[in-house]
Scaffold this motif. Structure first.
Motif, PDB file in Angstrom:
ATOM      1  N   ASN A  90      -2.795 -15.928  15.025  1.00  9.87           N
ATOM      2  CA  ASN A  90      -2.735 -16.140  13.584  1.00  9.87           C
ATOM      3  C   ASN A  90      -1.800 -17.271  13.180  1.00  9.87           C
ATOM      4  O   ASN A  90      -1.896 -17.774  12.058  1.00  9.87           O
ATOM      5  CB  ASN A  90      -2.297 -14.849  12.887  1.00  9.87           C
ATOM      6  CG  ASN A  90      -2.692 -14.818  11.434  1.00  9.87           C
ATOM      7  OD1 ASN A  90      -3.779 -15.235  11.063  1.00  9.87           O
ATOM      8  ND2 ASN A  90      -1.794 -14.328  10.603  1.00  9.87           N
ATOM      9  N   THR A 146     -12.402 -22.498   8.804  1.00  2.48           N
ATOM     10  CA  THR A 146     -11.822 -21.203   9.174  1.00  2.48           C
ATOM     11  C   THR A 146     -12.726 -20.018   8.823  1.00  2.48           C
ATOM     12  O   THR A 146     -13.014 -19.178   9.684  1.00  2.48           O
ATOM     13  CB  THR A 146     -10.440 -21.028   8.528  1.00  2.48           C
ATOM     14  OG1 THR A 146      -9.534 -22.002   9.068  1.00  2.48           O
ATOM     15  CG2 THR A 146      -9.873 -19.646   8.798  1.00  2.48           C
ATOM     16  N   PRO A 147     -13.207 -19.900   7.580  1.00  3.08           N
ATOM     17  CA  PRO A 147     -14.098 -18.774   7.281  1.00  3.08           C
ATOM     18  C   PRO A 147     -15.421 -18.833   8.046  1.00  3.08           C
ATOM     19  O   PRO A 147     -16.064 -17.811   8.254  1.00  3.08           O
ATOM     20  CB  PRO A 147     -14.335 -18.907   5.761  1.00  3.08           C
ATOM     21  CG  PRO A 147     -13.213 -19.741   5.263  1.00  3.08           C
ATOM     22  CD  PRO A 147     -12.918 -20.687   6.377  1.00  3.08           C
ATOM     23  N   GLY A 181     -14.657 -17.280  11.197  1.00  2.00           N
ATOM     24  CA  GLY A 181     -14.414 -15.878  10.895  1.00  2.00           C
ATOM     25  C   GLY A 181     -15.704 -15.090  10.789  1.00  2.00           C
ATOM     26  O   GLY A 181     -15.824 -13.979  11.316  1.00  2.00           O
ATOM     27  N   ALA A 190     -16.841 -12.247  13.509  1.00  2.00           N
ATOM     28  CA  ALA A 190     -17.053 -10.903  12.969  1.00  2.00           C
ATOM     29  C   ALA A 190     -18.460 -10.401  13.298  1.00  2.00           C
ATOM     30  O   ALA A 190     -18.669  -9.211  13.546  1.00  2.00           O
ATOM     31  CB  ALA A 190     -16.835 -10.901  11.460  1.00  2.00           C
ATOM     32  N   THR A 218      -8.943 -23.155  14.169  1.00  4.08           N
ATOM     33  CA  THR A 218      -9.765 -22.358  13.256  1.00  4.08           C
ATOM     34  C   THR A 218     -10.485 -21.238  13.993  1.00  4.08           C
ATOM     35  O   THR A 218     -10.718 -20.164  13.429  1.00  4.08           O
ATOM     36  CB  THR A 218     -10.787 -23.246  12.517  1.00  4.08           C
ATOM     37  OG1 THR A 218     -11.575 -23.983  13.465  1.00  4.08           O
ATOM     38  CG2 THR A 218     -10.075 -24.225  11.602  1.00  4.08           C
ATOM     39  N   TYR A 232      -7.978 -18.535  14.202  1.00  3.84           N
ATOM     40  CA  TYR A 232      -7.907 -17.850  12.906  1.00  3.84           C
ATOM     41  C   TYR A 232      -9.049 -16.853  12.764  1.00  3.84           C
ATOM     42  O   TYR A 232      -8.873 -15.757  12.231  1.00  3.84           O
ATOM     43  CB  TYR A 232      -7.977 -18.868  11.771  1.00  3.84           C
ATOM     44  CG  TYR A 232      -6.706 -19.619  11.491  1.00  3.84           C
ATOM     45  CD1 TYR A 232      -5.466 -19.006  11.602  1.00  3.84           C
ATOM     46  CD2 TYR A 232      -6.740 -20.952  11.091  1.00  3.84           C
ATOM     47  CE1 TYR A 232      -4.299 -19.699  11.341  1.00  3.84           C
ATOM     48  CE2 TYR A 232      -5.581 -21.657  10.823  1.00  3.84           C
ATOM     49  CZ  TYR A 232      -4.358 -21.034  10.954  1.00  3.84           C
ATOM     50  OH  TYR A 232      -3.205 -21.722  10.692  1.00  3.84           O
ATOM     51  N   GLY A 233     -10.237 -17.261  13.229  1.00  6.19           N
ATOM     52  CA  GLY A 233     -11.386 -16.374  13.149  1.00  6.19           C
ATOM     53  C   GLY A 233     -11.195 -15.118  13.984  1.00  6.19           C
ATOM     54  O   GLY A 233     -11.507 -14.006  13.537  1.00  6.19           O
ATOM     55  N   GLY A 264      -8.673 -12.815  12.347  1.00  5.15           N
ATOM     56  CA  GLY A 264      -9.220 -12.048  11.237  1.00  5.15           C
ATOM     57  C   GLY A 264      -9.902 -10.772  11.709  1.00  5.15           C
ATOM     58  O   GLY A 264      -9.684  -9.692  11.150  1.00  5.15           O
ATOM     59  N   SER A 265     -10.725 -10.888  12.752  1.00  6.91           N
ATOM     60  CA  SER A 265     -11.410  -9.708  13.287  1.00  6.91           C
ATOM     61  C   SER A 265     -10.427  -8.765  13.973  1.00  6.91           C
ATOM     62  O   SER A 265     -10.558  -7.536  13.888  1.00  6.91           O
ATOM     63  CB  SER A 265     -12.501 -10.141  14.275  1.00  6.91           C
ATOM     64  OG  SER A 265     -13.561 -10.787  13.599  1.00  6.91           O
ATOM     65  N   SER A 304     -19.872 -17.081   4.995  1.00  6.09           N
ATOM     66  CA  SER A 304     -18.872 -16.048   4.722  1.00  6.09           C
ATOM     67  C   SER A 304     -19.340 -15.056   3.673  1.00  6.09           C
ATOM     68  O   SER A 304     -18.646 -14.087   3.384  1.00  6.09           O
ATOM     69  CB  SER A 304     -17.557 -16.698   4.261  1.00  6.09           C
ATOM     70  OG  SER A 304     -17.761 -17.448   3.074  1.00  6.09           O
TER      71      SER A 304
END
Length: 297
Positions: A80, A107-108, A111, A115, A167, A170-171, A174-175, A291
């Motif tokens: 993170n 990033t998203p 993500g 996910a 990124t 970051y993804g 997030g998960s 996203s």
């Protein structure tokens, strides 16, 4: 509070301030990276933010929660903050802040992809098109880097790859957070992650610490990056998440490149091309679709 009934005056000013802080962070990270190097830059920024947020954690009486969840909280730190911040510091030594910030907007996108693979989140046709569109924008953006893409040491290819590794991390983070820290307060997750990242980067930072003492200007740049662009920014982000919900708060990612490019042009004489802006639109559009921010049921 129902996010649908939150008046814009209650969240837009902080939303814009957050985008400004995170957009300016690329400028300050660049200044620090050229003096400190990638690992020391990330370590100083993260450590300062952790030190600033810890009293907030204690004041909110959340320290016992961190003690109970210290393993996943600290483990999330490298994904993170630790690896991404080091990657961005490296990238900013070789490519401009505008390009780096546009790549950060993926990033998203990562993500949503992670996910789907890891958590089994639904990926309908709209989101699949968004993934394809977003990654197409990245390829198009990378294809027009000044001087061409080079994967030799210090080349733009490695810098772009570093941004995408950031990124991607970051993804994953997030998960990971959704799976292992679902009901843990954000201030606990963030402070614990920052301490985890700080601990994880300590040895690499000390081993690569510059032989010449960095200037006060460089220290000041990292001080701003750590205290304002990281610690204060996270506090604002927590408030937005609470007031408006995660979906709206996450859209700050799309405004960050506007400020990053502005600061790059004004303070660093960087050039923003029409191609860069076009690719940025493609990436943001694809990310919004992937996203679920566009076309949500």
């Amino acid at each position: 509070m129902n996010e649908a009934h939150v008046h814009w005056r209650e969240w837009v000013p902080e939303f814009v301030l957050l985008a400004l802080l995170w957009g300016s962070s690329f400028l300050f990270m660049r200044e620090g990276a050229h003096a400190f190097g990638a690992f020391p830059t990330a370590w100083v920024r993260i450590s300062l933010a952790a030190l600033m947020l810890t009293p907030v954690l204690i004041w909110r009486k959340e320290l016992p929660v961190l003690v109970r969840h210290w393993r996943p909280a600290l483990s999330a730190g490298l994904l993170n903050a630790g690896i991404p911040f080091a990657c961005y510091a490296y990238a900013l030594m070789h490519i401009n802040t505008g390009l780096t910030s546009i790549l950060n907007a993926t990033t998203p996108l990562f993500g949503a992809l992670i996910a789907w693979v890891w958590l089994g989140d639904k990926l309908n046709a709209t989101r699949a098109v968004g993934l394809a569109l977003g990654f197409t924008g990245v390829v198009l953006l990378a294809s027009d880097v000044p001087g061409g893409i080079s994967f030799e040491s210090g080349g733009s290819g490695l810098a772009i790859a570093a941004c995408l590794v950031a990124t991607f991390c970051y993804g994953i983070a997030g998960s990971f957070t959704k799976r292992f820290l679902q009901n843990v307060p954000s201030i606990v997750t963030t402070t614990g992650s920052l301490w985890g990242a700080s601990i994880g980067l300590t040895i690499p930072a000390l081993l690569t610490w510059p032989s010449e003492s960095p200037t006060l200007h460089a220290w000041g740049a990292l001080g701003i990056a750590g205290l304002l662009c990281t610690a204060l920014a996270y506090v604002l982000y927590f408030r937005l998440m609470t007031r408006t919900g995660p979906a709206r708060a996450m859209t700050v990612t799309y405004l960050i490149p506007v400020f990053a490019n502005f600061f790059g042009v004004v303070f660093l004489d960087e050039v923003v091309t029409h191609w860069m802006m076009g690719c940025a639109v493609v990436i943001v559009a694809g990310t919004a679709l992937a996203s679920g921010l566009v076309g949500r049921k």
